[in-house]
Design an enzyme around this catalytic site. Structure first.
Site, PDB file in Angstrom:
ATOM      1  N   ASP A  74      46.664 -20.005  10.992  1.00 23.25           N
ATOM      2  CA  ASP A  74      47.833 -18.907  10.576  1.00 23.25           C
ATOM      3  C   ASP A  74      49.119 -19.615  10.036  1.00 23.25           C
ATOM      4  O   ASP A  74      49.267 -20.928  10.508  1.00 23.25           O
ATOM      5  CB  ASP A  74      48.183 -17.865  11.749  1.00 23.25           C
ATOM      6  CG  ASP A  74      48.451 -16.677  10.991  1.00 23.25           C
ATOM      7  OD1 ASP A  74      49.607 -16.539  10.119  1.00 23.25           O
ATOM      8  OD2 ASP A  74      47.941 -15.646  11.412  1.00 23.25           O
ATOM      9  N   GLN A  75      50.077 -19.054   9.141  1.00 17.03           N
ATOM     10  CA  GLN A  75      50.980 -19.668   8.931  1.00 17.03           C
ATOM     11  C   GLN A  75      52.335 -18.613   8.964  1.00 17.03           C
ATOM     12  O   GLN A  75      52.183 -17.606   8.623  1.00 17.03           O
ATOM     13  CB  GLN A  75      50.753 -19.813   7.562  1.00 17.03           C
ATOM     14  CG  GLN A  75      51.931 -20.986   6.569  1.00 17.03           C
ATOM     15  CD  GLN A  75      51.474 -20.921   5.274  1.00 17.03           C
ATOM     16  OE1 GLN A  75      51.379 -20.054   4.592  1.00 17.03           O
ATOM     17  NE2 GLN A  75      51.410 -22.318   4.942  1.00 17.03           N
TER      18      GLN A  75
END
Length: 197
Positions: A74-75
């Site tokens: 995830d970012q």
């Protein structure tokens, strides 16, 4: 190597793995990411820690019901002290682009590997992205050219496409910007004997 399970529907993460010759199966983790993010922020966690927590949550969620090695990623985008979410409309995208104009924001890309419902490795990398001063005319043209596809990207850009025109400088790894820091991941897969050293 045994197929890796990618706990994500992300086309760019999948393409990066495919490009690196890593066969994998996509099994998206269906989680309430906003609830996880809100909980992390209530606990006073740093943006880097939030990215890591989201990656770990995805890997664990899929690992609990599927055997094998599961990769969660995830970012998060940090602009000043705020974590920025995806824009819902082109008007929101326009407002965000105005806000990012002339500023540096940070992309924190978290990754986690889980096996048998246990996190076996995690990592987070950061890229600093300095947006040039954007004119209203440029923002209008950019939105007209890119259309609604920019709503699927947290900063309203895809660096591998027209989004590259937004920036003056980028500090950090290209793969981190795309949401999957490949080099530390490949090193870990070699350490685990999943890939040949």
């Amino acid at each position: 190597m045994t197929d890796l399970i990618l706990a994500s529907a992300s086309a760019s993460r999948s393409a990066l793995l495919t490009g690196a010759g890593i066969s994998h199966t996509k099994i998206p983790a269906h989680l309430d990411e906003d609830a996880i993010k809100d909980d992390c922020l209530m606990r006073g966690m740093s943006p880097k820690s939030v990215a890591l927590k989201l990656a770990e949550a995805k890997a664990l969620h899929v690992s609990q019901s599927h055997s094998g090695l599961v990769l969660g990623g995830d970012q998060v985008l940090q602009l000043e002290k705020d974590l920025i979410s995806k824009s819902n409309t082109l008007d929101e995208a326009r407002a965000l682009l105005r806000r990012m104009s002339g500023q540096t924001h940070y992309l924190h890309a978290g990754m986690a590997l889980a096996e048998n419902g246990i996190i076996v490795w995690s990592n987070v990398e950061t890229a600093g992205m300095t947006v040039r001063s954007l004119s209203e005319a440029f923002i209008d043209r950019y939105i007209a050219q890119t259309g609604e596809k920019i709503l699927s990207a947290v900063g309203c850009y895809m660096l591998e496409g027209e989004g590259v025109h937004l920036f003056d400088t980028i500090r950090g790894d290209y793969f981190t910007v795309l949401g999957l820091p490949l080099l530390p991941l490949l090193a870990q897969l070699r350490n685990m004997k999943v890939l040949m050293a």
